[in-house]
Motif scaffolding. Structure first.
Motif, PDB file in Angstrom:
ATOM      1  N   GLU A  18       0.859  -1.266  -0.001  1.00  0.00           N
ATOM      2  CA  GLU A  18      -0.107   0.052   0.050  1.00  0.00           C
ATOM      3  C   GLU A  18       1.042   1.144  -0.087  1.00  0.00           C
ATOM      4  OE1 GLU A  18      -2.983  -0.356  -0.674  1.00  0.00           O
ATOM      5  OE2 GLU A  18      -3.555  -2.305   0.483  1.00  0.00           O
ATOM      6  N   ARG A  19       1.825   1.338   0.738  1.00  0.00           N
ATOM      7  CA  ARG A  19       2.666   2.283   0.666  1.00  0.00           C
ATOM      8  C   ARG A  19       3.866   2.091  -0.359  1.00  0.00           C
ATOM      9  NH1 ARG A  19       4.791   2.152   5.943  1.00  0.00           N
ATOM     10  NH2 ARG A  19       3.036   3.068   6.941  1.00  0.00           N
ATOM     11  N   THR A  20       3.854   2.720  -1.433  1.00  0.00           N
ATOM     12  CA  THR A  20       4.948   2.698  -2.156  1.00  0.00           C
ATOM     13  C   THR A  20       5.711   3.732  -2.725  1.00  0.00           C
ATOM     14  OG1 THR A  20       3.207   3.221  -4.056  1.00  0.00           O
ATOM     15  CG2 THR A  20       3.123   0.806  -3.504  1.00  0.00           C
ATOM     16  N   VAL A  21       5.485   4.843  -2.073  1.00  0.00           N
ATOM     17  CA  VAL A  21       6.357   6.116  -2.664  1.00  0.00           C
ATOM     18  C   VAL A  21       7.731   6.024  -2.110  1.00  0.00           C
ATOM     19  CG1 VAL A  21       4.155   7.337  -2.785  1.00  0.00           C
ATOM     20  CG2 VAL A  21       5.412   7.466  -0.644  1.00  0.00           C
ATOM     21  N   PRO A  22       8.536   6.626  -2.625  1.00  0.00           N
ATOM     22  CA  PRO A  22      10.012   6.620  -1.924  1.00  0.00           C
ATOM     23  C   PRO A  22       9.886   7.737  -0.703  1.00  0.00           C
ATOM     24  CG  PRO A  22       9.910   7.989  -3.976  1.00  0.00           C
ATOM     25  CD  PRO A  22       8.500   7.232  -3.814  1.00  0.00           C
ATOM     26  N   PHE A  23      11.054   7.506   0.005  1.00  0.00           N
ATOM     27  CA  PHE A  23      11.058   8.329   1.281  1.00  0.00           C
ATOM     28  C   PHE A  23      11.049   9.820   1.040  1.00  0.00           C
ATOM     29  CE2 PHE A  23      13.676  10.912   4.295  1.00  0.00           C
ATOM     30  CZ  PHE A  23      12.987  10.481   5.758  1.00  0.00           C
ATOM     31  N   SER A  24      11.592  10.293   0.020  1.00  0.00           N
ATOM     32  CA  SER A  24      11.508  11.814  -0.433  1.00  0.00           C
ATOM     33  C   SER A  24      10.166  12.053  -0.604  1.00  0.00           C
ATOM     34  CB  SER A  24      12.139  11.883  -1.906  1.00  0.00           C
ATOM     35  OG  SER A  24      11.792  11.349  -2.675  1.00  0.00           O
ATOM     36  N   VAL A  25       9.268  11.546  -0.903  1.00  0.00           N
ATOM     37  CA  VAL A  25       7.691  11.779  -1.119  1.00  0.00           C
ATOM     38  C   VAL A  25       7.013  12.006   0.175  1.00  0.00           C
ATOM     39  CG1 VAL A  25       5.498  11.389  -2.095  1.00  0.00           C
ATOM     40  CG2 VAL A  25       7.659  11.116  -3.644  1.00  0.00           C
ATOM     41  N   ALA A  26       7.568  10.689   1.060  1.00  0.00           N
ATOM     42  CA  ALA A  26       6.763  10.677   2.439  1.00  0.00           C
ATOM     43  C   ALA A  26       7.606  11.765   3.096  1.00  0.00           C
ATOM     44  CB  ALA A  26       7.394   9.463   3.173  1.00  0.00           C
ATOM     45  N   ARG A  27       8.540  12.330   3.120  1.00  0.00           N
ATOM     46  CA  ARG A  27       9.146  13.684   3.749  1.00  0.00           C
ATOM     47  C   ARG A  27       8.412  14.627   3.271  1.00  0.00           C
ATOM     48  NH1 ARG A  27      15.163  13.860   3.449  1.00  0.00           N
ATOM     49  NH2 ARG A  27      14.612  14.043   1.179  1.00  0.00           N
ATOM     50  N   GLU A  28       8.202  14.986   2.043  1.00  0.00           N
ATOM     51  CA  GLU A  28       7.453  16.017   1.405  1.00  0.00           C
ATOM     52  C   GLU A  28       6.029  16.035   2.014  1.00  0.00           C
ATOM     53  OE1 GLU A  28       7.316  17.836  -2.859  1.00  0.00           O
ATOM     54  OE2 GLU A  28       6.946  15.920  -2.881  1.00  0.00           O
ATOM     55  N   PHE A  29       5.401  14.968   1.949  1.00  0.00           N
ATOM     56  CA  PHE A  29       4.003  14.882   2.368  1.00  0.00           C
ATOM     57  C   PHE A  29       3.831  15.427   3.896  1.00  0.00           C
ATOM     58  CE2 PHE A  29       0.398  12.906   4.641  1.00  0.00           C
ATOM     59  CZ  PHE A  29      -0.527  13.138   3.758  1.00  0.00           C
ATOM     60  N   GLY A  30       4.933  14.949   4.707  1.00  0.00           N
ATOM     61  CA  GLY A  30       4.989  15.516   5.924  1.00  0.00           C
ATOM     62  C   GLY A  30       5.218  17.175   6.327  1.00  0.00           C
ATOM     63  N   ASP A  31       5.812  17.639   5.131  1.00  0.00           N
ATOM     64  CA  ASP A  31       6.017  19.003   5.090  1.00  0.00           C
ATOM     65  C   ASP A  31       4.826  19.702   4.826  1.00  0.00           C
ATOM     66  OD1 ASP A  31       8.640  18.854   5.731  1.00  0.00           O
ATOM     67  OD2 ASP A  31       9.272  18.950   3.694  1.00  0.00           O
ATOM     68  N   TYR A  32       4.118  19.047   3.862  1.00  0.00           N
ATOM     69  CA  TYR A  32       2.554  19.898   3.354  1.00  0.00           C
ATOM     70  C   TYR A  32       1.841  19.610   4.743  1.00  0.00           C
ATOM     71  CZ  TYR A  32       3.715  18.545  -1.420  1.00  0.00           C
ATOM     72  OH  TYR A  32       4.289  18.484  -2.745  1.00  0.00           O
ATOM     73  N   VAL A  33       1.628  18.693   5.452  1.00  0.00           N
ATOM     74  CA  VAL A  33       0.746  18.479   6.720  1.00  0.00           C
ATOM     75  C   VAL A  33       1.201  19.563   7.602  1.00  0.00           C
ATOM     76  CG1 VAL A  33       0.650  16.975   8.629  1.00  0.00           C
ATOM     77  CG2 VAL A  33       0.222  16.012   6.255  1.00  0.00           C
ATOM     78  N   ARG A  34       2.483  19.565   8.063  1.00  0.00           N
ATOM     79  CA  ARG A  34       3.146  20.615   8.816  1.00  0.00           C
ATOM     80  C   ARG A  34       2.394  22.071   8.516  1.00  0.00           C
ATOM     81  NH1 ARG A  34       6.657  20.462  12.832  1.00  0.00           N
ATOM     82  NH2 ARG A  34       7.623  18.555  12.144  1.00  0.00           N
ATOM     83  N   THR A  35       2.573  22.399   7.389  1.00  0.00           N
ATOM     84  CA  THR A  35       1.993  24.018   6.779  1.00  0.00           C
ATOM     85  C   THR A  35       0.607  23.912   6.953  1.00  0.00           C
ATOM     86  OG1 THR A  35       4.279  23.760   5.474  1.00  0.00           O
ATOM     87  CG2 THR A  35       2.328  25.295   5.004  1.00  0.00           C
ATOM     88  N   ILE A  36       0.113  22.916   6.482  1.00  0.00           N
ATOM     89  CA  ILE A  36      -1.709  23.128   6.516  1.00  0.00           C
ATOM     90  C   ILE A  36      -1.981  23.242   8.071  1.00  0.00           C
ATOM     91  CG2 ILE A  36      -3.648  21.682   6.249  1.00  0.00           C
ATOM     92  CD1 ILE A  36      -2.150  20.686   3.665  1.00  0.00           C
TER      93      ILE A  36
END
Length: 218
Positions: free
Chosen positions: A170-188
């Protein structure tokens, strides 16, 4: 008086209460200057963060200590949709997938009224905006939901952690995308006036101690 609660299921409609009657109206027909009823639950706390940052393991650990937890809807929805060969998966229809998650979150937010707190949600309505950003589309319904269906303004965020990050079916994205998503979440969350407390890079048990201390339950 008009009371608008929330836009429903990305249909560009809202539930409107007027003189104790309830009906739906297109969002763009609601009069200007209406009164919004923000549904805020101070005994409901958020646990958010990057993909694969240890949230699910932590939630299970807290549950074993008596904290009620609400699981993130992404994996259950993926499982349900794939079991019926549905379209609500990212590789087929990412917008439908995100709409299904929002609908599930609104339902659990409402049902939490029946549960004693404190209650810890693995992701909340603002996370849906991060998913929409990740998939590259605007989602006004999620913007409305994030503003109206709120939680305690103090939440917890699990930052990206490469040492424990793992991919699976289910979780297929590389770590760089996971980290980017975390940055999105924090900002929102910060834009929505939440104060997020970073979880330390320690074991799930130690993270559980950390959260219980902040909740005054250590």
């Amino acid at each position: 008086m008009w009371l608008v609660c929330v836009e429903l299921n990305a249909t560009r409609s809202v539930e409107v209460w007027r003189n104790e009657s309830i009906f739906r109206k297109p969002y763009n027909t609601i009069p200007k200057g209406l009164h919004l009823r923000i549904i805020k639950k101070n005994n409901r706390f958020l646990l958010t963060g990057a993909f694969g940052s240890g949230k699910s393991t932590l939630l299970n650990c807290l549950r074993s200590r008596g904290i009620r937890g609400i699981v993130e809807p992404a994996r259950p929805i993926l499982g349900e949709q794939r079991s019926i060969q549905g379209n609500g998966v990212p590789e087929k229809d990412p917008r439908l997938f995100v709409e299904l998650m929002l609908s599930r979150m609104l339902d659990t937010h409402a049902q939490s009224d029946m549960l004693p707190g404190p209650l810890l949600f693995d992701r909340g309505t603002p996370d849906i905006l991060a998913y929409a950003k990740l998939f590259g589309f605007d989602f006004p319904a999620a913007e409305n939901a994030a503003k109206l269906y709120r939680y305690n303004t103090q939440g917890f965020i699990a930052p990206a952690w490469e040492q424990i990050y793992r991919t699976d079916d289910e979780r297929t994205v590389p770590f760089s995308v996971a980290r980017e998503f975390g940055d999105y979440v924090r900002t929102i969350y910060e834009q929505l006036d939440y104060s997020l407390i970073d979880l330390p890079y320690v074991s799930a048990d130690e993270r559980a101690d950390f959260i219980l201390h902040h909740l005054g339950m250590a």
